[in-house]
Structure formats: structure tokens, C-alpha cells
Motif scaffolding. Structure first.
Motif, mmCIF file in Angstrom:
data_model
loop_
_atom_site.group_PDB
_atom_site.id
_atom_site.type_symbol
_atom_site.label_atom_id
_atom_site.label_comp_id
_atom_site.label_asym_id
_atom_site.label_seq_id
_atom_site.Cartn_x
_atom_site.Cartn_y
_atom_site.Cartn_z
ATOM 1 N N GLN A 193 0.829 -1.206 0.000
ATOM 2 C CA GLN A 193 0.000 0.000 0.000
ATOM 3 C C GLN A 193 0.865 1.258 0.000
ATOM 4 O O GLN A 193 0.569 2.236 -0.692
ATOM 5 C CB GLN A 193 -0.929 0.008 1.206
ATOM 6 N N CYS A 197 0.850 4.133 -2.841
ATOM 7 C CA CYS A 197 0.631 5.547 -2.541
ATOM 8 C C CYS A 197 1.833 6.402 -2.959
ATOM 9 O O CYS A 197 1.660 7.556 -3.379
ATOM 10 C CB CYS A 197 0.322 5.737 -1.059
ATOM 11 N N ILE A 214 1.775 11.408 4.143
ATOM 12 C CA ILE A 214 1.305 10.035 3.972
ATOM 13 C C ILE A 214 1.293 9.386 5.351
ATOM 14 O O ILE A 214 2.272 9.467 6.085
ATOM 15 C CB ILE A 214 2.223 9.229 3.040
ATOM 16 N N THR A 225 -3.721 2.980 4.111
ATOM 17 C CA THR A 225 -2.734 4.037 3.877
ATOM 18 C C THR A 225 -3.463 5.254 3.333
ATOM 19 O O THR A 225 -4.382 5.122 2.521
ATOM 20 C CB THR A 225 -1.654 3.583 2.886
ATOM 21 N N GLU A 226 -3.046 6.439 3.786
ATOM 22 C CA GLU A 226 -3.734 7.674 3.407
ATOM 23 C C GLU A 226 -2.755 8.732 2.910
ATOM 24 O O GLU A 226 -1.613 8.810 3.374
ATOM 25 C CB GLU A 226 -4.509 8.239 4.599
ATOM 26 N N ILE A 227 -3.243 9.549 1.971
ATOM 27 C CA ILE A 227 -2.489 10.700 1.471
ATOM 28 C C ILE A 227 -3.323 11.941 1.739
ATOM 29 O O ILE A 227 -4.327 12.177 1.063
ATOM 30 C CB ILE A 227 -2.209 10.598 -0.043
ATOM 31 N N TRP A 242 -6.900 11.022 0.418
ATOM 32 C CA TRP A 242 -7.112 9.773 -0.312
ATOM 33 C C TRP A 242 -6.788 8.603 0.614
ATOM 34 O O TRP A 242 -5.829 8.658 1.365
ATOM 35 C CB TRP A 242 -6.207 9.704 -1.544
ATOM 36 N N ILE A 253 -9.467 3.109 -3.945
ATOM 37 C CA ILE A 253 -8.919 4.356 -3.440
ATOM 38 C C ILE A 253 -10.067 5.346 -3.418
ATOM 39 O O ILE A 253 -10.807 5.473 -4.391
ATOM 40 C CB ILE A 253 -7.733 4.870 -4.292
#
Length: 337
Positions: A193, A197, A214, A225-227, A242, A253
Motif C-alpha cells: 500500500q 501511494c 502520507i 494508507t492515506e495521502i 485519499w 482508493i
């Protein structure tokens, strides 16, 4: 390769890496026949470029002194000069509680500060490491350093096999599995992940689209996992990000709105969400061959703005479209009342 009888497959903890590193250096220094291997190991991983080839000796290694994973003290044989090398070892985790800066405060005069991590190091992590002026040793670098000495001792062969199979080969397979074979099951792993990303962030950077950070974590044992791309901080805090995750067996996503509204702020948040969704649908509607999934309305704090299921979209087209969507949505978000 036999994994059942390899002790490292049964002890995949950071303390195991600490112990192996200490044992390895003592072992290479314990026999005159290993002198060449010892020098090669130091030249390839520990010594600065300008010091490669200088003989080293008079070792002292300590584990967990002031919570530092490994401290190596050695002397150069040509002038007796003592040097200290600090190792912060990780398997999958990231730095926390400003530990890298704290260790440098305790040991400010080290010859080198190393961040040795077996798992994938994402771009956010690389930035933090560089800011603290640590140097990276990754699994591939350690695997290369050990490759020619695997016959010296069974433990070296076991550790080499373990890190090569579990980390080097796995990390090297991410691109083909995700972007060529579209084997999204690999995204059950947190490292995959993070790699995914990083690819998104790389595309955003190339198109001059900003992002904040991130982050990753787990939910019910499942990685996510995030952005984060933008946030509102004046009084009422809210963030747009995201997130890579899975629903009903399908990876996706999605763009999320997140806040922790008081009872009096819930309607305000929902009003903002309605605008964000309308604008997200507007921008995606201008793009060919992107297929939106159905958003859910179950949560108050974390609300879905839009969602793309990976199986329903051409992945290359989707990845290339995310920067444009992000840029537009950042502008919309920042103009909201």
C-alpha cells in the motif's frame, strides 16, 4: 528455500535484527580467516567512502543503551582513532516520538547515524530520515553485503535467505504485481500500500500538485494508507485525504472528508460534504473512462467524497487522473465557507 527450519522466519522482530547485527560483527572479528570478509562488510555498509579500505579493530557493541538499538564502537588501526556508529533498526514500523532526534542529542558525535529498515521505506519516511541526517541501510543493501559470506556460518545464510525472500524479493515484485498483473491482493500488505501511494504521490509531484503527508495504520487488523492533500485549521478542523483500503473483497482508493464536529457543527460538515461530492462528480465527469463506485453514508466523522474500485478502472489512467482531481478538489475545499 526451506523456511520452516530458518529461525529468522519464526522471530521477525526488531530485537532479532539487533541481535544478529551484533553477533555478525563479533563473529567476523573472531577469526583471522574472516578478516577479508570483515573488511568487505565494513567497506560496503559502515565506513564512509573516503575511509573504505582502512582496517578496523578493537570492537565494542552495545544493545539498548539509552534505548538505542545498537551502538558500535571501533578504532581505525592506522591511527587508533575511536569512532561510534549508531543503528536504529526497524522491521515494518516508522520513527516515533522524535526518537531519531533524541538519540542524536544523547550521542551527538557519532561517526555515522544509520536507519536500518527491512520493510519498504516510503517517501514520507525518507524525508523524515533525511531531515534528521540519518543514512539508510535497506534490506537490499544488507542482502548484497552478506551475499558472498553465506557459507561462513549457517546463521548468516539463514538471515540472508530471510531478508532476501521476505523483503528484497517482495518489495521488488510490487510494481509488476500491481501495475502489470493487477494482482491487487498484494495490497493486503502495508508495504505494498505504501508503494502504491508513493506512485500516486510521484505523479502528483510531477504535476506540481501539493500534498501534506502520507500516513498508515490498521483497522481490525487490516492495513490502510492515506495521502492527506489539504486541511482547514482555523477554528473548525477538517481534512481531505485519499485512502487505500478494501470493501467487500475489492480494493479501492477513495477521497474522504474527515472532521470531528461538535453537535452544533454536524450540519455544517454535511453541507460541506454535499458541495465536495457535487464538485467531485463534476470533475470526474469531464474525464473519459473513469468509473465511480457508490459512496456510503454511514459515518459522521469520516465521510466518503468519491470512491474508485481498482478492478473497475484502468489503473494507469486512474493514477494519472488523481493529481488533476486532487488539484481541483483542493481548490474547492479551500474556497468553502
Amino acid at each position: 528455500m526451506e523456511t520452516k527450519t530458518n529461525i529468522f522466519f519464526h522471530a521477525p522482530k526488531e530485537l532479532t535484527t539487533d541481535a544478529f547485527l551484533v553477533w555478525l560483527i563479533y563473529f567476523l572479528d573472531s577469526d583471522e580467516e574472516n578478516k577479508e570478509y570483515k573488511q568487505t562488510f565494513f567497506d560496503s555498509l559502515i565506513l564512509k567512502k573516503e575511509d573504505c579500505g582502512r582496517a578496523v579493530g578493537s570492537f565494542e557493541l552495545k544493545r539498548q543503551e539509552n534505548n538505542v538499538d545498537v551502538l558500535l564502537k571501533f578504532r581505525f588501526e592506522d591511527n587508533g582513532e575511536e569512532q561510534t556508529v549508531l543503528f536504529e533498526d526497524k522491521t515494518w514500523s516508522m520513527p516515533h516520538s522524535k526518537q531519531l532526534a533524541r538519540y542524536k542529542e544523547i550521542y551527538p558525535n557519532c561517526y555515522r547515524f544509520f536507519y536500518y529498515k527491512l520493510g519498504y521505506i516510503n517517501s514520507q519516511e525518507e524525508k523524515e530520515i533525511a531531515q534528521e541526517q540519518y543514512e539508510v541501510i535497506n534490506a537490499g543493501m544488507m542482502s548484497s553485503a552478506l551475499e558472498k559470506m553465506t557459507e561462513l556460518h549457517p546463521l548468516i545464510k539463514m538471515y540472508y535467505d530471510y531478508i532476501t525472500y521476505t523483503f528484497v524479493d517482495t518489495i521488488n515484485s510490487f510494481h509488476e504485481k500491481i501495475f502489470v498483473k493487477h494482482d491487487y491482493d498484494v495490497l493486503w500488505g502495508a508495504d505494498a500500500q505504501k508503494y502504491f501511494c508513493d506512485t500516486i504521490v510521484e505523479n502528483m509531484t510531477e504535476q506540481n500538485v501539493p500534498f501534506l503527508r502520507i500516513t498508515n495504520g490498521t483497522s481490525y487488523g487490516r492495513p490502510w494508507t492515506e495521502i492527506a492533500i489539504t486541511e482547514k485549521t482555523d477554528g473548525y478542523w477538517e481534512c481531505l485525504f485519499w485512502r487505500v483500503d478494501i470493501r467487500s473483497g475489492k480494493f479501492y482508493i477513495r477521497l474522504n472528508q474527515y472532521a470531528e464536529p461538535s453537535e452544533n457543527e454536524v450540519d455544517y460538515k454535511m453541507h460541506r460534504l454535499e458541495i465536495l461530492r457535487n464538485e467531485a462528480n463534476r470533475i470526474v465527469g469531464t474525464m473519459q473512462d473513469l468509473h465511480l463506485g457508490k459512496v456510503e453514508n454511514r459515518a459522521i466523522k469520516e465521510s466518503e467524497v468519491l470512491i474508485f474500485f481498482l478492478d473497475d478502472n484502468d489503473l494507469d489512467r486512474l493514477i494519472k487522473s488523481i493529481p488533476k482531481i486532487s488539484s481541483y478538489m483542493i481548490e474547492v475545499f479551500q474556497k468553502l465557507d
